[in-house]
Motif scaffolding. Structure first.
Motif, PDB file in Angstrom:
ATOM      1  N   GLU A   1      74.542  37.197  92.179  1.00 19.90           N
ATOM      2  CA  GLU A   1      74.324  35.892  92.625  1.00 19.90           C
ATOM      3  C   GLU A   1      73.277  35.560  92.599  1.00 19.90           C
ATOM      4  O   GLU A   1      72.197  35.525  93.585  1.00 19.90           O
ATOM      5  N   ASP A   2      72.746  34.210  91.686  1.00 22.00           N
ATOM      6  CA  ASP A   2      70.993  33.683  91.577  1.00 22.00           C
ATOM      7  C   ASP A   2      71.251  32.574  93.127  1.00 22.00           C
ATOM      8  O   ASP A   2      72.081  32.424  93.856  1.00 22.00           O
ATOM      9  N   ILE A   3      69.993  33.019  94.062  1.00 22.64           N
ATOM     10  CA  ILE A   3      69.188  32.797  94.949  1.00 22.64           C
ATOM     11  C   ILE A   3      68.784  32.200  95.280  1.00 22.64           C
ATOM     12  O   ILE A   3      67.105  32.567  95.081  1.00 22.64           O
ATOM     13  N   ASP A   4      68.279  30.688  95.118  1.00 19.28           N
ATOM     14  CA  ASP A   4      67.176  29.582  94.861  1.00 19.28           C
ATOM     15  C   ASP A   4      66.596  29.445  96.707  1.00 19.28           C
ATOM     16  O   ASP A   4      67.497  28.680  97.253  1.00 19.28           O
ATOM     17  N   LEU A   5      65.760  30.108  97.096  1.00 14.06           N
ATOM     18  CA  LEU A   5      65.564  29.678  98.493  1.00 14.06           C
ATOM     19  C   LEU A   5      64.563  28.572  98.446  1.00 14.06           C
ATOM     20  O   LEU A   5      64.254  27.903  99.541  1.00 14.06           O
ATOM     21  N   PHE A   6      63.968  28.319  97.648  1.00 11.20           N
ATOM     22  CA  PHE A   6      63.412  26.743  97.359  1.00 11.20           C
ATOM     23  C   PHE A   6      63.942  25.659  96.476  1.00 11.20           C
ATOM     24  O   PHE A   6      63.209  25.219  95.890  1.00 11.20           O
ATOM     25  N   GLY A   7      65.056  26.184  96.790  1.00  9.95           N
ATOM     26  CA  GLY A   7      65.809  24.119  96.232  1.00  9.95           C
ATOM     27  C   GLY A   7      65.448  23.196  97.142  1.00  9.95           C
ATOM     28  O   GLY A   7      65.159  23.187  97.484  1.00  9.95           O
ATOM     29  N   SER A   8      65.917  22.272  95.421  1.00 11.91           N
ATOM     30  CA  SER A   8      65.136  21.059  96.180  1.00 11.91           C
ATOM     31  C   SER A   8      65.941  19.981  96.150  1.00 11.91           C
ATOM     32  O   SER A   8      67.072  19.978  94.773  1.00 11.91           O
ATOM     33  N   ASP A   9      65.986  18.997  96.680  1.00 15.88           N
ATOM     34  CA  ASP A   9      66.761  18.288  96.829  1.00 15.88           C
ATOM     35  C   ASP A   9      66.623  16.235  97.009  1.00 15.88           C
ATOM     36  O   ASP A   9      65.271  16.512  97.347  1.00 15.88           O
ATOM     37  N   GLU A  10      67.674  15.677  97.745  1.00 18.23           N
ATOM     38  CA  GLU A  10      66.028  14.669  98.027  1.00 18.23           C
ATOM     39  C   GLU A  10      65.347  14.422  99.032  1.00 18.23           C
ATOM     40  O   GLU A  10      64.455  13.637  98.840  1.00 18.23           O
ATOM     41  N   GLU A  11      66.250  15.292 100.110  1.00 21.07           N
ATOM     42  CA  GLU A  11      65.437  14.610 101.441  1.00 21.07           C
ATOM     43  C   GLU A  11      64.496  15.247 101.185  1.00 21.07           C
ATOM     44  O   GLU A  11      63.346  15.582 101.622  1.00 21.07           O
ATOM     45  N   GLU A  12      63.587  17.139 100.397  1.00 22.75           N
ATOM     46  CA  GLU A  12      63.095  17.668 100.136  1.00 22.75           C
ATOM     47  C   GLU A  12      61.461  16.998  99.628  1.00 22.75           C
ATOM     48  O   GLU A  12      60.254  16.662  99.720  1.00 22.75           O
ATOM     49  N   ASP A  13      63.048  16.330  98.451  1.00 29.26           N
ATOM     50  CA  ASP A  13      61.291  15.450  97.441  1.00 29.26           C
ATOM     51  C   ASP A  13      60.737  13.646  98.114  1.00 29.26           C
ATOM     52  O   ASP A  13      59.361  14.158  98.150  1.00 29.26           O
ATOM     53  N   ALA A  14      62.104  13.815  99.484  1.00 27.41           N
ATOM     54  CA  ALA A  14      61.226  12.369  99.863  1.00 27.41           C
ATOM     55  C   ALA A  14      59.899  13.327 100.890  1.00 27.41           C
ATOM     56  O   ALA A  14      58.853  12.518 101.816  1.00 27.41           O
ATOM     57  N   GLU A  15      60.060  14.881 101.264  1.00 30.59           N
ATOM     58  CA  GLU A  15      59.436  15.493 101.805  1.00 30.59           C
ATOM     59  C   GLU A  15      57.822  15.629 102.008  1.00 30.59           C
ATOM     60  O   GLU A  15      57.224  15.194 101.933  1.00 30.59           O
ATOM     61  N   ALA A  16      58.173  16.211 100.324  1.00 30.74           N
ATOM     62  CA  ALA A  16      57.092  16.894  99.754  1.00 30.74           C
ATOM     63  C   ALA A  16      56.293  14.475  99.070  1.00 30.74           C
ATOM     64  O   ALA A  16      55.028  15.346  98.990  1.00 30.74           O
ATOM     65  N   GLU A  17      56.967  14.061  99.200  1.00 31.15           N
ATOM     66  CA  GLU A  17      56.353  12.742  98.858  1.00 31.15           C
ATOM     67  C   GLU A  17      55.088  12.353 100.346  1.00 31.15           C
ATOM     68  O   GLU A  17      54.243  12.109  99.671  1.00 31.15           O
ATOM     69  N   ARG A  18      55.761  11.921 100.657  1.00 32.51           N
ATOM     70  CA  ARG A  18      55.210  11.586 102.064  1.00 32.51           C
ATOM     71  C   ARG A  18      54.101  12.907 102.341  1.00 32.51           C
ATOM     72  O   ARG A  18      53.096  12.229 103.311  1.00 32.51           O
ATOM     73  N   LEU A  19      53.923  13.867 102.368  1.00 27.88           N
ATOM     74  CA  LEU A  19      52.639  14.845 102.361  1.00 27.88           C
ATOM     75  C   LEU A  19      51.548  14.852 101.123  1.00 27.88           C
ATOM     76  O   LEU A  19      51.124  15.068 102.247  1.00 27.88           O
ATOM     77  N   LYS A  20      52.600  14.730 100.192  1.00 31.64           N
ATOM     78  CA  LYS A  20      51.153  13.813  99.033  1.00 31.64           C
ATOM     79  C   LYS A  20      50.407  12.524  99.447  1.00 31.64           C
ATOM     80  O   LYS A  20      49.056  12.583  99.223  1.00 31.64           O
ATOM     81  N   ALA A  21      51.551  11.677 100.063  1.00 32.20           N
ATOM     82  CA  ALA A  21      50.721  11.037 100.582  1.00 32.20           C
ATOM     83  C   ALA A  21      49.680  10.924 101.763  1.00 32.20           C
ATOM     84  O   ALA A  21      48.884  10.028 101.638  1.00 32.20           O
ATOM     85  N   GLU A  22      50.459  11.409 102.536  1.00 30.49           N
ATOM     86  CA  GLU A  22      49.023  11.639 103.942  1.00 30.49           C
ATOM     87  C   GLU A  22      47.743  12.686 104.029  1.00 30.49           C
ATOM     88  O   GLU A  22      46.958  12.428 103.359  1.00 30.49           O
ATOM     89  N   ARG A  23      48.099  13.242 102.892  1.00 26.65           N
ATOM     90  CA  ARG A  23      46.933  13.990 101.876  1.00 26.65           C
ATOM     91  C   ARG A  23      45.953  13.674 101.441  1.00 26.65           C
ATOM     92  O   ARG A  23      44.873  13.827 101.846  1.00 26.65           O
ATOM     93  N   LEU A  24      46.809  12.072 101.121  1.00 24.84           N
ATOM     94  CA  LEU A  24      45.542  11.493  99.879  1.00 24.84           C
ATOM     95  C   LEU A  24      45.153  10.115 100.884  1.00 24.84           C
ATOM     96  O   LEU A  24      43.828  10.575 100.921  1.00 24.84           O
TER      97      LEU A  24
END
Length: 226
Positions: A101-124
């Motif tokens: 069974e394939d295990i995705d340790l770092f699966g992306s969902d809407e919550e993670e996408d929002a967090e990634a965008e927040r971090l990107k904006a913070e770093r910028l």
């Protein structure tokens, strides 16, 4: 249990997972938590194997001169930070049909996408803040200008006074001397420093040549960027 030995692959894998969705070890700004973990590493993580850890390391390295002033408790060990449990070895689980069974340790969902965008904006925002704080380098040039009179009867003292009487923002007059050019005629050789964005040398020469009672012509004898 937090982080343990960050010089091992297991420790680096734990750090890689931890900073996947974080800019800092704790909170939303650099602190002593980042300093402790940074110092526990033997160097920059491999960017191909641990891209997020390498990104975090490079970012924290930019604060090296400020480590002592960052908030937090500098006496805490690295085990005080990071995940409560570190389990970096995940074996494939066989499904009921016997396949892996394939295990995705770092699966992306809407919550993670929002967090990634927040971090990107913070770093910028942080990059723009640092960029704006850096002093702008002002380009300047040191120029030696030859000012030639009409003849040996030209009043060179009055000619130099007229030249130095030109005032501009970004223009500073320097030392001068009279240089023989032949037949008893001497030219005025004068140094000046100009801010390149503020002073046009062509316009300055035209203005000097406007003193028609004294000046026959002008030439730039030498110019050096400062």
């Amino acid at each position: 249990m937090g982080f343990t030995d960050l010089t091992t692959d297991a420790g680096l894998a734990a750090l890689e997972s931890w900073v996947l969705t974080r800019s800092y070890i704790e909170g939303h700004s650099a602190s002593q938590a980042d300093v402790a973990v940074y110092k526990a590493l033997s160097g920059a993580p491999d960017a191909e194997k641990y891209p997020n850890a390498a990104r975090w390391y490079k970012h924290i390295a930019s604060f090296e001169d400020e480590f002592a002033t960052l908030p937090g408790d500098a006496s805490k060990p690295i085990s005080a930070y990071g995940p409560e449990t570190v389990d970096v070895t995940v074996q494939p689980k066989e499904n009921e049909e016997g396949g892996d069974e394939d295990i995705d340790l770092f699966g992306s969902d809407e919550e993670e996408d929002a967090e990634a965008e927040r971090l990107k904006a913070e770093r910028l925002a942080e990059y723009n803040r640092k960029k704006a704080a850096k002093p702008k380098v002002i380009a300047k040039s040191l120029v030696t200008l030859d000012v030639k009179p009409w003849d040996d009867e030209t009043d060179l003292v009055a000619m130099e006074a007229a030249v130095r009487g030109i005032e501009k923002d970004g223009l500073v007059w320097g030392a001068s001397k009279l240089v023989p050019v032949g037949f008893g005629v001497k030219k005025l050789q004068i140094n000046l420093v100009v801010e390149d964005e503020k002073v046009s040398l062509d316009e300055l020469q035209e203005e000097i040549q406007g003193f028609e009672d004294y000046v026959q012509s002008t030439d730039i004898a030498a110019m050096q960027k400062l």
